[in-house]
Design a protein around this motif. Structure first.
Motif, short mmCIF file in Angstrom:
data_model
loop_
_atom_site.label_atom_id
_atom_site.label_comp_id
_atom_site.label_asym_id
_atom_site.label_seq_id
_atom_site.Cartn_x
_atom_site.Cartn_y
_atom_site.Cartn_z
N THR A 1 0.83 -1.20 0.00
CA THR A 1 0.00 0.00 0.00
C THR A 1 0.87 1.26 0.00
O THR A 1 0.53 2.26 -0.64
N TYR B 1 -5.21 -9.31 -3.02
CA TYR B 1 -5.06 -7.94 -2.52
C TYR B 1 -6.27 -7.08 -2.88
O TYR B 1 -6.81 -6.35 -2.03
N GLN B 2 -6.70 -7.18 -4.13
CA GLN B 2 -7.80 -6.35 -4.61
C GLN B 2 -9.15 -6.80 -4.06
O GLN B 2 -10.00 -5.98 -3.72
N TYR C 1 -7.87 -8.26 0.69
CA TYR C 1 -7.09 -7.46 1.63
C TYR C 1 -7.57 -6.01 1.70
O TYR C 1 -7.81 -5.48 2.79
N MET C 2 -7.70 -5.38 0.56
CA MET C 2 -8.08 -3.96 0.57
C MET C 2 -9.52 -3.74 1.06
O MET C 2 -9.76 -2.84 1.87
N SER D 1 -9.52 -4.25 4.77
CA SER D 1 -8.76 -3.16 5.39
C SER D 1 -9.62 -1.91 5.52
O SER D 1 -9.57 -1.21 6.53
N LYS D 2 -10.38 -1.63 4.47
CA LYS D 2 -11.25 -0.45 4.49
C LYS D 2 -12.33 -0.58 5.57
O LYS D 2 -12.58 0.37 6.33
#
Length: 502
Positions: A391, A480-481, A484-485, A488-489
């Motif tokens: 990131t 990740y897309q 994870y992201m 995370s948000k």
């Protein structure tokens, strides 16, 4: 010919003897950084650090047949923490650790008084409890009677340089982490001093990183058993000093400095003081050589996450090494299966760093099942550290509009092939691993030798190369897309609700 490099780290202090011209590590003296805890509050015990360094210098002095062959002692340290001294040069307590969050309200006060945009335009950094000014204001607010006795302050490496030489100063790289330096003029900011009614007489002299500050004091030289002609230098910010070992290039190479924390350093010819960098809390600063500027972001936990995992789930560090090697072998044989079953780990054990900095953020381990084992958890911890680093790397490349050619790694991660290959695959970047003994202390020694004229070029350092796998890169990018992201948000939003001070 010899030099000594000192690394005052968050976890350990290392006093290292190197022989020129190759800067081979002759010997070192290591001790745990004396730190005192009171619930969540922590402070460095500076007299104990000083006494430990003296013992280390005495130990190393016995390793040199001819005392006149030791030319320089150069000191690098963790940034932000400052040491306050009274008129008798006694320490005004506490020397708050850089990661101690107790000065959060002072960080908010700075923003309210100066304004976030104005502050970033002056200093190139975003106000945070980590920074030196917040620690200074905390003592001023909580212990005005102690603050009234203040005669001088300096950074950790400046304190040791003061004890060794009698000269009180700090180098420009550490000064640029205080929230008190005007980055454009490279001088102490008159605006910040006036905003907070600070006494300029207490400020340390600004000196060039690695340049000779003074020779060692005769009293200390006699006490330790050193030649009184030895030069004392402040090498500055530990991650910056460590980068010297890699001959980091401007613009298209990143330094990934690993340790208790994990830093990502990009060198530029100018600072980036616009709102995008401010929004993502990426710190500008002054580099330790060549009049360069730095873009720097730090993850509060890296090695600390591995220490946490070892302490709670394994019997020893040796077991961590063995388990990492086992996973690496499995990863080479069947990476697809490991990625498919990857747990999500967000390593916010001490809050989060940029580009979404929040000292109140908490860690997250998601996806546990009744068959989850230590192997799955360790793989998740290492992958999570790499996703967190991605990131930050993505923010650098997006906002500077500059592709990254390679990432140079120093520190403990260089001893972990699994971690290095995951960096390559998750960050989609060539990884150059410098297995350099005591990179920060060595970089401090090299920097001093260059600046003081004992060498005219950097020594050649070997490295191992790790390249991304196309298949693994694609699998991790999808993870990740899609996982994870988004999680995370959601977690960032949840942190604001559940863990807010209100």
């Amino acid at each position: 010919m010899y030099v000594i490099g000192i690394d005052i780290g968050t976890t350990n202090v290392k006093v290292c003897l190197f022989q020129l011209p190759d800067f081979e590590l002759v010997d070192l003296y290591r001790f745990s950084t004396p730190t005192k805890w009171d619930n969540n509050d922590s402070k460095f015990e500076m007299e104990k650090i000083w006494n430990g360094v003296k013992k280390g210098l005495h130990f190393l002095s016995n390793k040199i047949d001819n005392p006149s062959e030791l030319k320089s002692i150069s000191i690098a340290s963790a940034a932000q923490s400052i040491v306050l001294l009274d008129e008798q040069d006694q320490i005004i307590e506490p020397t708050i650790t850089w990661f101690d969050p107790r000065s959060k309200s002072e960080a908010e006060l700075i923003n309210n008084i100066v304004g976030q945009q104005s502050l970033y335009a002056i200093t190139g950094i975003v106000s945070h409890s980590n920074h030196s000014l917040t620690k200074l204001l905390w003592i001023k607010n909580k212990f005005p009677e102690r603050y009234a006795k203040l005669k001088k302050w300096t950074c950790l490496s400046g304190f040791l340089a003061f004890k060794l030489s009698g000269k009180y100063a700090t180098d420009v790289s550490l000064a640029s982490r205080t929230l008190l330096l005007d980055l454009s003029s490279q001088k102490w900011s008159t605006e910040m001093i006036e905003y907070f009614d600070l006494n300029t007489q207490t400020f340390p002299q600004l000196v060039e990183s690695g340049a000779s500050l003074s020779v060692i004091s005769k009293t200390i030289a006699s006490e330790i058993g050193l030649n009184p002609s030895i030069n004392i230098a402040i090498a500055g910010h530990d991650h910056m000093a460590g980068s010297i070992c890699t001959n980091l290039a401007v613009d298209n190479e990143l330094l990934n400095s690993t340790g208790t924390t994990e830093g990502l350093l990009l060198l530029k010819n100018k600072p980036f003081l616009n709102s995008k960098f401010q929004e993502y809390a990426i710190s500008n600063g002054l580099y330790v050589k060549d009049n360069l500027f730095s873009l720097y972001g730090s993850m509060p936990t890296a090695g600390h996450s591995l220490n946490w995992f070892t302490k709670n789930f394994l019997a020893s560090f040796a077991e961590l090494v063995e388990l990492s090697n086992t996973i690496y072998q499995d990863y080479q044989k069947n990476s697809k299966e490991l990625i498919k079953n990857l747990l999500l780990f967000i390593p916010h054990l001490r809050g989060s760093g940029p580009p979404y900095r929040d000292s109140s953020s908490r860690g997250l381990l998601y996806g546990l099942q009744d068959n989850t084992d230590n192997k799955s958890m360790l793989f998740a911890v290492l992958a999570g550290l790499c996703f967190e680093l991605r990131t930050l790397k993505d923010a650098y490349t997006e906002f500077t509009d500059q592709p990254i050619r390679s990432m140079k790694v120093i520190g403990p991660a260089t001893l972990n092939p699994l971690w290095l290959q995951l960096k390559a695959d998750i960050l989609n970047c060539e990884i150059l691993s410098y297995k350099t003994d005591e990179a920060v202390a060595r970089g401090a020694g090299i920097l001093a030798a260059i600046k003081q004229g004992y060498i005219d070029k950097l020594p050649v350092n070997s490295y191992d190369r790790y390249l991304p796998s196309q298949e693994n890169k694609n699998l991790f990018n999808e993870y990740y897309q899609q996982i994870y992201m988004p999680l995370s948000k959601i977690k960032r939003e949840f942190d604001l609700i559940k863990f807010s001070d209100s």
